[in-house]
Scaffold this active site. Structure first.
Site, PDB file in Angstrom:
ATOM      1  N   LYS A 233      13.674 -19.866  -3.877  1.00 57.43           N
ATOM      2  CA  LYS A 233      12.980 -18.913  -3.013  1.00 57.43           C
ATOM      3  C   LYS A 233      13.056 -19.358  -1.553  1.00 57.43           C
ATOM      4  CE  LYS A 233       9.615 -16.605  -4.945  1.00 57.43           C
ATOM      5  NZ  LYS A 233       9.269 -15.251  -5.296  1.00 57.43           N
TER       6      LYS A 233
ATOM      7  N   GLU B  97      23.755 -15.590  -6.972  1.00 65.07           N
ATOM      8  CA  GLU B  97      23.502 -14.193  -6.612  1.00 65.07           C
ATOM      9  C   GLU B  97      22.315 -14.139  -5.674  1.00 65.07           C
ATOM     10  OE1 GLU B  97      22.660 -12.176 -10.281  1.00 65.07           O
ATOM     11  OE2 GLU B  97      24.392 -13.086 -11.239  1.00 65.07           O
TER      12      GLU B  97
ATOM     13  N   CYS C 124     -26.216  -0.652   7.005  1.00 64.18           N
ATOM     14  CA  CYS C 124     -24.957  -0.792   7.743  1.00 64.18           C
ATOM     15  C   CYS C 124     -23.925   0.182   7.158  1.00 64.18           C
ATOM     16  CB  CYS C 124     -24.503  -2.244   7.636  1.00 64.18           C
ATOM     17  SG  CYS C 124     -22.963  -2.599   8.469  1.00 64.18           S
TER      18      CYS C 124
ATOM     19  N   CYS D 257     -22.821  -9.532   7.363  1.00 63.47           N
ATOM     20  CA  CYS D 257     -23.865  -8.722   7.977  1.00 63.47           C
ATOM     21  C   CYS D 257     -24.929  -8.534   6.894  1.00 63.47           C
ATOM     22  CB  CYS D 257     -23.306  -7.365   8.410  1.00 63.47           C
ATOM     23  SG  CYS D 257     -24.626  -6.194   8.767  1.00 63.47           S
TER      24      CYS D 257
ATOM     25  N   TYR E 208      22.503  -6.646 -12.212  1.00 61.26           N
ATOM     26  CA  TYR E 208      22.903  -8.051 -12.208  1.00 61.26           C
ATOM     27  C   TYR E 208      22.886  -8.748 -13.564  1.00 61.26           C
ATOM     28  CZ  TYR E 208      17.811  -8.191 -11.514  1.00 61.26           C
ATOM     29  OH  TYR E 208      16.462  -7.980 -11.607  1.00 61.26           O
TER      30      TYR E 208
ATOM     31  N   ASP F 298      14.382  -8.203  -3.925  1.00 60.88           N
ATOM     32  CA  ASP F 298      12.939  -8.047  -3.979  1.00 60.88           C
ATOM     33  C   ASP F 298      12.603  -6.569  -4.146  1.00 60.88           C
ATOM     34  OD1 ASP F 298      10.334  -8.695  -3.943  1.00 60.88           O
ATOM     35  OD2 ASP F 298      10.211  -9.147  -1.809  1.00 60.88           O
TER      36      ASP F 298
ATOM     37  N   LYS G 207      18.559 -12.838  -4.749  1.00 59.53           N
ATOM     38  CA  LYS G 207      17.377 -12.450  -5.510  1.00 59.53           C
ATOM     39  C   LYS G 207      16.747 -11.243  -4.821  1.00 59.53           C
ATOM     40  CE  LYS G 207      13.452 -14.377  -7.961  1.00 59.53           C
ATOM     41  NZ  LYS G 207      12.552 -13.262  -7.858  1.00 59.53           N
TER      42      LYS G 207
ATOM     43  N   CYS H  58     -23.116  -7.771  14.033  1.00 64.03           N
ATOM     44  CA  CYS H  58     -22.262  -6.849  13.287  1.00 64.03           C
ATOM     45  C   CYS H  58     -21.679  -5.792  14.232  1.00 64.03           C
ATOM     46  CB  CYS H  58     -23.071  -6.178  12.186  1.00 64.03           C
ATOM     47  SG  CYS H  58     -22.154  -4.885  11.338  1.00 64.03           S
TER      48      CYS H  58
ATOM     49  N   CYS I 111     -23.441  -2.248  13.039  1.00 63.38           N
ATOM     50  CA  CYS I 111     -24.867  -1.921  13.104  1.00 63.38           C
ATOM     51  C   CYS I 111     -25.637  -2.888  13.996  1.00 63.38           C
ATOM     52  CB  CYS I 111     -25.474  -1.885  11.702  1.00 63.38           C
ATOM     53  SG  CYS I 111     -25.612  -3.510  10.961  1.00 63.38           S
TER      54      CYS I 111
HETATM   55  S1  IVH Z   1      18.276 -12.380 -13.677  1.00 62.97           S
HETATM   56  C1  IVH Z   1      16.668 -14.244 -17.469  1.00 62.97           C
HETATM   57  N1  IVH Z   1      19.170 -11.917 -11.263  1.00 62.97           N
HETATM   58  O1  IVH Z   1      13.683 -11.806 -10.498  1.00 62.97           O
HETATM   59  C2  IVH Z   1      17.257 -13.706 -16.227  1.00 62.97           C
HETATM   60  N2  IVH Z   1      16.856 -11.548 -11.686  1.00 62.97           N
HETATM   61  O2  IVH Z   1      11.932 -13.875 -11.920  1.00 62.97           O
HETATM   62  C3  IVH Z   1      16.445 -12.624 -15.659  1.00 62.97           C
HETATM   63  N3  IVH Z   1      15.618 -10.681  -9.757  1.00 62.97           N
HETATM   64  O3  IVH Z   1      12.283  -9.903 -13.047  1.00 62.97           O
HETATM   65  C4  IVH Z   1      16.754 -11.996 -14.433  1.00 62.97           C
HETATM   66  N4  IVH Z   1      17.325 -10.621  -8.361  1.00 62.97           N
HETATM   67  O4  IVH Z   1      13.259  -8.659 -11.107  1.00 62.97           O
HETATM   68  C5  IVH Z   1      18.087 -11.916 -12.077  1.00 62.97           C
HETATM   69  N5  IVH Z   1      20.127 -11.512  -9.186  1.00 62.97           N
HETATM   70  C6  IVH Z   1      19.055 -11.509  -9.981  1.00 62.97           C
HETATM   71  C7  IVH Z   1      17.779 -11.089  -9.540  1.00 62.97           C
HETATM   72  C8  IVH Z   1      16.702 -11.138 -10.428  1.00 62.97           C
HETATM   73  C9  IVH Z   1      16.017 -10.374  -8.528  1.00 62.97           C
HETATM   74  C10 IVH Z   1      14.236 -10.561 -10.221  1.00 62.97           C
HETATM   75  C11 IVH Z   1      14.059  -9.746 -11.459  1.00 62.97           C
HETATM   76  C12 IVH Z   1      13.319 -10.600 -12.441  1.00 62.97           C
HETATM   77  C13 IVH Z   1      12.811 -11.708 -11.586  1.00 62.97           C
HETATM   78  C14 IVH Z   1      12.846 -12.985 -12.384  1.00 62.97           C
END
Ligand code: IVH
Length: 669
Positions: free
Chosen positions: A313, A114, A431, A425, A226, A118, A116, A407, A410
């Site tokens: 990541k 999936e 200042c 400074c 998710y 943000d 991730k 600075c 001042c």
């Molecule tokens: S699953 C135990 N799925 O990532 C499983 N988390 O570090 C828990 N997050 O706090 C989460 N996309 O805010 C899951 N597709 C995804 C996600 C996801 C973002 C975030 C979520 C969680 C953090 C975990």
């Protein structure tokens, strides 16, 4: 219309509106025009208003929010909200797979990949097919109840569509602020001279914490789900339950893939690493989860996160742009920070115009020059940073940066303390940004807790009404009224707030006066150890460094502070005003006995203190540590990943569960 008919009509309207809402916000396939939708909504609002007995907290009319100021109560998560372990390379993903194969050698494992997201994590609980509660992650054990705000998010179903849902379940996901709306919001804020949001995640978090849900309703938040949790889910695998949740009306991400082997996982990662720039919202990686619940159970958890899932990541996104000029900012302590002005460039969904350059070493190290083309990156920090220079396109006439020697505010000559990266400074008391910054620090909530805005401090200094923080105590109401935007009531409030600050305990005053390196905790330690400002002033280097956790750097800074005549004058003014410059005996008593005889049980892992440190604090403040739960236990101090059986037991015994932050508040209050 008879009551019966009215009730029927209300129900028909609600069902229609829920359905059109779903088609518009989840499927993005609207069936009727906005005008027709508004007509139906208006009819429903009118009927509900004149027939309040048929009201329903999950009616589509509730999505507009209201103007009631709501405090967010803390709610303990039924299932702790865990985090994922992070990885940054494919090797780590390969290791993840090897570990799983080792534990389950005879199984063929399916993975779900999936994106991730943000944004801000949220847990939605449903009962009887209706949204009951929405809780933020908080510290993983308990979070804020933000239900009223979440109800305004149109893609979250208030009532589920089909009937085959479990009576009780929770679904988790991420609340997101789409790029397009984010840019629009910031543009609006810019023209209203309001502070800008640093990124879509901050905008989502800030919006979710707004106290008026009517304002939340105006911001186009979205929510992708998710993770389904519950005792009687329909299927035995993550993937199938997610697809099922889609049928119930949830917006489940479309970019999700079942993978049979590591190569398929890598394909997914590579694809999204380059495609993510085309998504309407931020993602910072990929999440890989073992699909089968049985396998998940067999794999279990480490202290912090599930063994059956991992996050990959992405490297931070970069953009190349021209460095136009460098500004030098003077902070509260006089520290100089060079800031780059850039040709505006799009980066991870926002337009970047400025970037931090940290200090002169950094400029030298990367050999950054004005008019260079530089690479900017957004790390975890709010302000993007320059990470490199494209030297191939540098024109030959560009010369190295000559760092300022005076600075910018001042004109005092800057100094550089050995071993420190920043220039300072030294004109602490003359200042302007330093004066303002120190006063702003002085009035902070955790310091003297005086209710004044930054702009007020600026105006007081600019109008020569105050020259240092102690001058606040000789302000008259007329002085304040002479400022723009102040009226009788607001002036009275400020005067009262200044008066109230005379009761603020000594350790906060010590923090407030802004001795370099003396933060909140250090101030508290020293205050309780030496008991008065005069003792601190007279303490020798040895006496200071003997105090637990006080090193030479802090001690020298304290000694320096009291060498300065101007600081001594401030202290005398504070003394004359009646500010607390020593610890009251009863405060010492109180501090020692704050937890008087209360018994605590500690469980889980903590962010700020180790378990041993927490145990020590409990004893220091007169509490008791116990190792097993009984009816006599007063509190469960819960961290992350606390065992479900323990949680159940304390819930049965009605023992209050507190987080690390709650505990710190308990001993600080
Ligand atoms: S699953 C135990 N799925 O990532 C499983 N988390 O570090 C828990 N997050 O706090 C989460 N996309 O805010 C899951 N597709 C995804 C996600 C996801 C973002 C975030 C979520 C969680 C953090 C975990």
């Amino acid at each position: 219309m008879s009551k019966e008919n009215i009730k029927n009509r209300i129900e028909i309207l609600r069902a229609k509106l829920h359905d059109h809402n779903y088609k518009y916000y989840v499927l993005a396939l609207p069936e009727i025009s906005d005008f027709e939708y508004d007509q139906l909504l208006k009819e429903l609002i009118d009927l509900e208003e004149s027939n309040p007995e048929f009201s329903d907290p999950n009616s589509p009319t509730q999505r507009v929010g209201n103007d009631i100021t709501s405090e967010f109560t803390q709610v303990v998560h039924k299932y702790p909200m865990l985090s994922l372990s992070n990885s940054y390379s494919k090797e780590e993903i390969a290791d993840f797979e090897i570990r799983i194969k080792k534990i389950l050698p005879d199984e063929s494992i399916e993975y779900v990949c999936e994106l991730k997201y943000d944004g801000v994590a949220i847990g939605l609980s449903y009962s009887g097919g209706e949204l009951k509660q929405a809780i933020t992650r908080g510290d993983g054990v308990q979070g804020d109840d933000v239900t009223n705000n979440v109800k305004t998010i149109k893609s979250i179903p208030l009532k589920l569509k089909t009937e085959n849902y479990p009576q009780e379940f929770e679904i988790r996901g991420e609340i997101l602020f789409p790029h397009e709306s984010f840019n629009k919001l910031n543009k609006e804020r810019e023209s209203n001279e309001e502070p800008l949001f640093a990124n879509p995640r901050n905008a989502a978090a800030g919006t979710l914490k707004l106290q008026k849900s009517s304002i939340v309703a105006k911001r186009p938040l979205d929510c992708l789900l998710y993770f389904v949790l519950g005792e009687d889910l329909l299927f035995n695998s993550h993937y199938e339950n997610l697809l099922q949740a889609q049928n119930w009306g949830f917006k489940v991400p479309e970019h999700i893939k079942l993978c049979k082997n590591i190569n398929e996982i890598f394909e997914f990662i590579d694809y999204w690493d380059s495609e993510r720039k085309n998504l309407p919202y931020d993602i910072d990686g990929v999440v890989i989860k073992v699909n089968s619940y049985k396998h998940q159970k067999d794999l279990g958890f480490t202290a912090k996160s599930p063994r059956w899932a991992i996050a990959y990541k992405f490297k931070a996104e970069q953009a190349k742009t021209k460095l136009l000029s460098i500004d030098y900012q003077v902070g509260r302590t006089g520290a100089i920070t060079p800031v780059a002005n850039l040709e505006p460039v799009q980066l991870a969904g926002t337009v970047v115009k400025r970037a931090s350059l940290h200090n002169s070493d950094q400029i030298e190290l990367l050999d950054i020059r004005v008019n260079d083309f530089v690479y900017v990156e957004k790390g975890g920090e709010i302000i993007p940073k320059i990470v490199g220079v494209d030297k191939d396109v540098r024109s030959p006439e560009i010369t190295p940066v000559k760092y300022i020697s005076n600075c910018p505010e001042c004109k005092t000559e800057l100094v550089r303390i050995e071993g420190e990266a920043k220039h300072y400074c030294p004109n602490e008391t003359g200042c302007p940004p330093q004066i303002k910054g120190r006063i702003e620090h002085f009035i902070r909530r955790k310091a003297m807790n005086i209710g004044a805005a930054e702009a007020t401090v600026d105006a007081l200094v600019d109008n020569n009404l105050i020259h240092d923080s102690a001058d606040l105590y000789s302000l008259s109401k007329d002085d304040i009224l002479s400022l723009e935007r102040f009226a009788e009531k607001s002036a009275n409030n400020l005067i009262q707030s200044i008066e109230d600050s005379k009761k603020v305990p000594f350790h906060s005053v010590l923090f407030a006066i802004g001795i370099r390196y003396v933060g909140e905790t250090v101030a508290k330690t020293i205050a309780f150890e030496l008991k008065s400002i005069d003792n601190i002033r007279n303490a020798s280097l040895e006496q200071l460094t003997e105090i637990n956790e006080i090193g030479e750097r802090i001690a020298l800074s304290i000694i320096d502070y009291f060498k300065n005549e101007k600081n001594l004058a401030i202290i005398e003014k504070l003394r004359n005003a009646g500010v607390q410059l020593e610890i009251k005996e009863d405060q010492i008593q109180q501090a020692d006995n704050k937890l008087n005889g209360q018994s605590f049980i500690i469980s889980g892992t903590f962010e700020k203190n180790s378990r041993d440190e927490l145990k020590e604090l409990i004893e220091k403040y007169g509490g008791k540590n116990t190792s097993s739960i009984s009816a006599k236990t007063n509190y469960l101090l819960a961290g992350e990943n606390i065992g479900p059986s323990k949680l159940e037991k304390v819930k049965k015994l009605n023992i209050p569960i507190i987080s690390e932050d709650d505990f710190i508040k308990m001993i600080e209050d």
